[in-house]
Design an enzyme around this catalytic site. Structure first.
Site, PDB file in Angstrom:
ATOM      1  N   LEU A  42       0.876  -1.168   0.000  1.00 50.04           N
ATOM      2  CA  LEU A  42       0.000   0.000   0.000  1.00 50.04           C
ATOM      3  C   LEU A  42       0.914   1.220   0.000  1.00 50.04           C
ATOM      4  CD1 LEU A  42      -2.679  -0.942   2.715  1.00 50.04           C
ATOM      5  CD2 LEU A  42      -2.942  -1.058   0.231  1.00 50.04           C
ATOM      6  N   ASP A  43       0.512   2.258  -0.712  1.00 50.04           N
ATOM      7  CA  ASP A  43       1.281   3.492  -0.686  1.00 50.04           C
ATOM      8  C   ASP A  43       1.419   3.991   0.742  1.00 50.04           C
ATOM      9  OD1 ASP A  43       1.354   3.410  -3.449  1.00 50.04           O
ATOM     10  OD2 ASP A  43      -0.353   4.765  -3.695  1.00 50.04           O
ATOM     11  N   LYS A  44       2.461   4.762   1.001  1.00 44.77           N
ATOM     12  CA  LYS A  44       2.717   5.293   2.345  1.00 44.77           C
ATOM     13  C   LYS A  44       1.461   5.917   2.959  1.00 44.77           C
ATOM     14  CE  LYS A  44       5.152   9.037   4.693  1.00 44.77           C
ATOM     15  NZ  LYS A  44       6.029  10.223   4.535  1.00 44.77           N
TER      16      LYS A  44
ATOM     17  N   THR B 192      -1.716   5.566   2.050  1.00 38.70           N
ATOM     18  CA  THR B 192      -2.951   4.796   1.942  1.00 38.70           C
ATOM     19  C   THR B 192      -3.058   3.918   3.185  1.00 38.70           C
ATOM     20  OG1 THR B 192      -2.899   4.752  -0.480  1.00 38.70           O
ATOM     21  CG2 THR B 192      -4.206   3.048   0.609  1.00 38.70           C
TER      22      THR B 192
ATOM     23  N   ARG C   5      -5.483   5.761  -7.891  1.00 39.53           N
ATOM     24  CA  ARG C   5      -5.212   7.191  -7.962  1.00 39.53           C
ATOM     25  C   ARG C   5      -5.075   7.659  -9.407  1.00 39.53           C
ATOM     26  NH1 ARG C   5      -0.094   7.660  -4.130  1.00 39.53           N
ATOM     27  NH2 ARG C   5      -0.406   9.909  -4.494  1.00 39.53           N
TER      28      ARG C   5
END
Length: 325
Positions: free
Chosen positions: A139-141, A143, A238
């Site tokens: 997961l993105d930082k 998110t 995104r």
């Protein structure tokens, strides 16, 4: 090291990877391993094609059989750190974690410590013997939400296979700019942005990417949607939502300038301006247990910041509706 702890894999080259370089094809088939590691395995002969050693630049063809048998890469440079984990589920094979926004998943340049991997190494030291310390997806930082970490080689092999065959189900909550009238599917390839290297973009040369979304709640000028992925490209939701002109609220990379809806109150303006991350949360994960074969599903609730955001949007909608009478 005993043979049962070795990394093994077997793939049949699918049509879409035919005529690709071997190193490029295996990077697609085994994204959980670094490209440099895969090239090393090819050069060492640990990764073979149709029983034969090949060079990284050699082409592969449809139905070629790629086999790997290699020693796990021990990441001795990654330190275990006593960082609290919000565990949703655990057993000897799996760790299911509710990741907070702001936590980097994997050590990298600028983030050698303080990551989810450092925390997992402290909680389950055995993962140091697994590729990327058991991380099979990210997961993105910024998110938040649910993700799974492999705790055993059996689990790692199974989870990677489930990701490759798209049998692992992942569902996300997002708040986007603009009012949507219903759900839809975005089917658009994603690759590196041609000019801004930190960004991804919809580009014709990109990898196939499909996002399904459905409407959950419509506000005055925003929409709460629920997304399901058929692929797992970097920044996929995104990029796709920005591509259809409905970027995620607070997205620093793809959101553009903050757009305030007509009749925005000072309180809503403050909430929107203060929401400094993409409004994206991994809410649900479904997978097949690597040992028992049981289908398991977990859900985690929205974090406080997204709940606060949506309550402010509801209040704004109620105020506008009251002015209509």
């Amino acid at each position: 090291m005993s043979s049962e702890n070795r990394i093994t894999a077997r793939f049949v080259v699918p049509p879409e990877l035919s005529d690709r370089r071997l190193d490029q094809a295996v990077a697609e088939l085994m994204p959980e391993h670094s490209r440099s590691r895969l090239q090393t395995w090819i050069k060492e002969g640990a990764l073979i094609v149709n029983g034969q050693k090949r060079k990284p630049r050699d082409k592969v063809m449809m139905d070629d059989v790629i086999e790997l048998e290699a020693e796990p890469e021990v990441q001795v440079s990654w330190e275990a750190q006593d960082i609290e984990l919000d565990l949703v589920y655990e057993d000897e094979h799996l760790l299911v974690i509710n990741k907070p926004a702001g936590l980097v998943v994997h050590p990298a340049a600028g983030h050698a410590a303080g990551t989810l991997v450092n925390a997992v190494l402290n909680y389950a030291p055995e993962v140091e013997n697994l590729p990327r310390a058991g991380i099979v997806h990210r997961l993105d930082k910024d998110t938040s939400g649910i993700m799974v970490v492999a705790r055993s080689l059996i689990a790692h092999t199974s989870l990677v296979d489930q990701l490759q065959t798209r049998t692992m189900g992942r569902e996300y909550d997002a708040v986007v700019v603009g009012t949507l009238t219903g759900g839809a599917t975005v089917d658009a390839p994603i690759g590196r942005h041609p000019r801004e290297r930190k960004k991804m973009a919809v580009v014709s040369s990109g990898k196939p990417a499909v996002t399904h979304y459905r409407l959950v709640e419509r506000f005055a000028a925003h929409t709460h949607i629920r997304c399901k992925l058929e692929s797992g490209r970097t920044h996929q939701i995104r990029v796709h939502m920005a591509h259809v002109k409905h970027p995620l609220v607070g997205d620093p990379l793809y959101g553009g300038r903050m757009r305030l809806p007509k009749g925005t109150t000072e309180s809503l303006r403050e909430v929107l301006a203060g929401f400094q991350r993409q409004a994206l949360h991994a809410r649900q994960l479904t997978l097949e247990h690597p040992e028992t074969g049981e289908i398991l599903t977990w859900e985690v609730p929205l974090p406080d910041d997204m709940e606060h955001l949506m309550e402010a949007l509801r209040q704004h909608r109620r105020e506008l509706e009251s002015h209509d009478f």
